[in-house]
Design an enzyme around this catalytic site. Structure first.
Site, short mmCIF file in Angstrom:
data_model
loop_
_atom_site.label_atom_id
_atom_site.label_comp_id
_atom_site.label_asym_id
_atom_site.label_seq_id
_atom_site.Cartn_x
_atom_site.Cartn_y
_atom_site.Cartn_z
N CYS B 84 12.73 -3.46 -7.93
CA CYS B 84 11.38 -3.10 -7.47
C CYS B 84 11.00 -1.68 -7.83
O CYS B 84 9.84 -1.29 -7.67
CB CYS B 84 11.28 -3.33 -5.97
N HIS B 335 2.83 -6.94 -4.15
CA HIS B 335 4.05 -6.41 -4.76
C HIS B 335 4.44 -7.20 -6.01
O HIS B 335 5.40 -7.96 -6.00
CB HIS B 335 5.17 -6.43 -3.71
#
Lengths: 121, 388
Positions: B84, B335
């Protein structure tokens, strides 16, 4: 200097009911999984050591949304504090953080990789 | 002296995009170039982030594919994968390159498609995401990414008394912020009761404690300090810190302190010559509500153990004393893994320019972005400021 602990040796030991870790002669740290060198000081050749098979729950969670390949829901995953080191595995039973647990076997995934399974002591 | 400047920022809406990665990235890239008043020919290199297109979409070697689609074939492209924290790592390296004089102007960005609507279903993507946990020592237990952050958060709850209701306040706050952001995946407000009534994903996290699977792209134009004033609206990059921590979780000395974030923040603050007290607002990596609590403490924005109460009492809301995630954060904005890091830089850029529209914060002169990868074993912290 030892030849160090490998994934194969760690896994074989777990299948036989033992937990192996690696102890660093240089900085005194012990880790619960094989490393080619100490993650804390970089010293090579961690000495394979047998870890206790009983300890306390350091943290845990119950997984209700599993990844592809796992059909069950509501299984528990925990990090168990064995004193010198911690290991992650499955947790069966009602133990919460701080409660005593002991190694009760292992679980194996579709590729044959194993991790410890703990139960309340 | 600033290390570099951001002179252009662009991003797609985060949500569902049923188009190829190249088309999605080009939308963000053109947004950044147009914002800077730059042409593809002005860009000397592309620092590109994508975490898992190989696993999720069977497309690899994406660098020249996206560069070609956006009119930049020929330039060097380096691709970053750091779970991420993918595009924050790209940003870090881009800043270092222009600071060192390797390039004068570069494009930095990322793209990812994660939604079940456009790709793999929830179970399949849960498995893809879980690939960031240790293959031999964590994945066989059935550990998922909600599970990873649940392990960290439950220990924090045990140590500090953080409650599920406090976690729910993080979700309520970020949904409220996201409702002001036209590019947010989730545009509606929620209540603490709704969060606490949701189905459990991995306790203590319920559905609305978790960020969504999103599709999206983001990009920024980064130039050297010397070149910055030739653009209309430069924003200074004064510090970028980057640190890693031990993997797997069980071997981290104290997992819930997220040591890599603390180390990266210290490095970034030192470069910028500032402390946490000097930060006007932060965009942090709230992949789960508990992750925002851990991040707010690791960045020094609140004291250890105060992350939960700070959310519950409104300190971290837009009108609080330490606003966190005015964009809505990962929780509400969305996200798309490889796009998240540079999307935080986009938000910092717009806020520091005073161009954030309905979600504009007053007196925003200095801000910090915190982008975390994997089980918190990678963190990049960036400090940006109104150009001095």
């Amino acid at each position: 200097m030892s030849d160090g602990l490998t994934h194969a040796a760690w896994s074989d030991a777990l299948r036989e009911g033992a937990l192996l870790g690696g102890a660093c002669d240089d900085c005194g740290a012990t880790v619960g999984t094989p490393k080619a060198a100490c993650p804390h000081c970089g010293a090579r050749g961690l000495e394979p050591v047998e870890l206790p098979t009983a300890g306390t729950v350091y943290t845990e969670t119950t997984v209700e949304v599993p990844p592809e390949g796992i059909d069950e829901r509501g299984y528990r995953v925990a990090v168990v504090d064995l004193g010198a080191a911690r290991v992650l595995g499955r947790l069966d039973g009602a133990a919460e953080i701080g409660d005593a647990v002991a190694l009760a076997g292992h679980v194996e995934d579709e590729q044959g990789y194993v991790v410890p399974r703990f139960e309340p002591a | 002296m600033p290390r570099a400047a951001v002179v252009g920022a662009g991003m797609t809406e985060f949500g569902i995009h049923d188009i190829p990665l190249e088309e999605l990235f080009a939308e963000a890239a053109f947004g950044a170039l147009d914002d800077a008043g730059a042409e593809p020919a002005d860009v000397e290199a592309l620092y590109f982030g994508n975490a898992m297109s190989g696993q999720a979409e069977n497309t690899t070697h994406l660098g020249p594919k996206v560069a070609t689609h956006a009119g930049m074939a020929g330039i060097p492209v380096q691709r970053f994968e750091d779970a991420c924290a993918t595009s924050a790592n790209a940003f870090k390296n881009a800043v270092a390159a222009v600071e060192a004089g390797v390039h004068d102007a570069v494009l930095v960005g990322g793209v990812e498609r994660c939604t079940p609507e456009t790709g793999r279903d929830t179970a399949a993507m849960t498995r893809v995401f879980a690939s960031a946990s240790h293959r031999q020592y964590e994945q066989p237990a059935g550990l998922t990414f909600p599970g990873v952050f649940a392990l960290l958060t439950k220990r924090h709850m045990y140590e500090h008394g953080t409650t599920e209701e406090q976690l729910a306040h993080v979700a309520v706050k970020n949904h409220g912020h996201g409702a002001l952001n036209p590019r947010a995946h989730f545009g509606k407000e929620v209540t603490v009761e709704e969060v606490l009534d949701g189905p459990v994903v991995a306790d203590p996290f319920r559905l609305m404690d978790c960020c969504p699977f999103s599709d999206g792209a983001s990009a920024v134009v980064v130039v050297s300090d010397e070149l910055a004033d030739s653009y209309d609206a430069p924003v200074d990059v004064t510090g970028v810190g980057h640190a890693t921590d031990v993997v797997p979780i069980a071997d981290k000395p104290t997992p819930h302190v997220t040591q890599a974030a603390r180390d990266a923040a210290e490095e970034a603050y030192e470069q910028a010559g500032v402390s946490a007290d000097d930060v006007d607002f932060a965009e942090v990596h709230d992949c789960f509500t508990g992750a925002e609590v851990l991040a707010s403490e690791a960045l020094g924005l609140v004291a250890d153990g105060e992350g939960g109460p700070a959310a519950a009492t409104g300190r971290t809301a837009r009108d609080g004393d330490v606003p966190i995630n005015p964009s809505g954060g990962l929780k509400a904005k969305g996200h798309p893994i490889g796009a998240t890091g540079t999307a935080q830089v986009v938000e910092l850029t717009e806020q520091l320019r005073g161009e954030a529209g309905a979600r504009q914060l007053p007196d925003a002169d200095r801000a910090v972005a915190h982008n975390l990868g994997g089980d918190a074993a990678t963190t990049v912290v960036s400090v940006m400021e109104v150009r001095g």
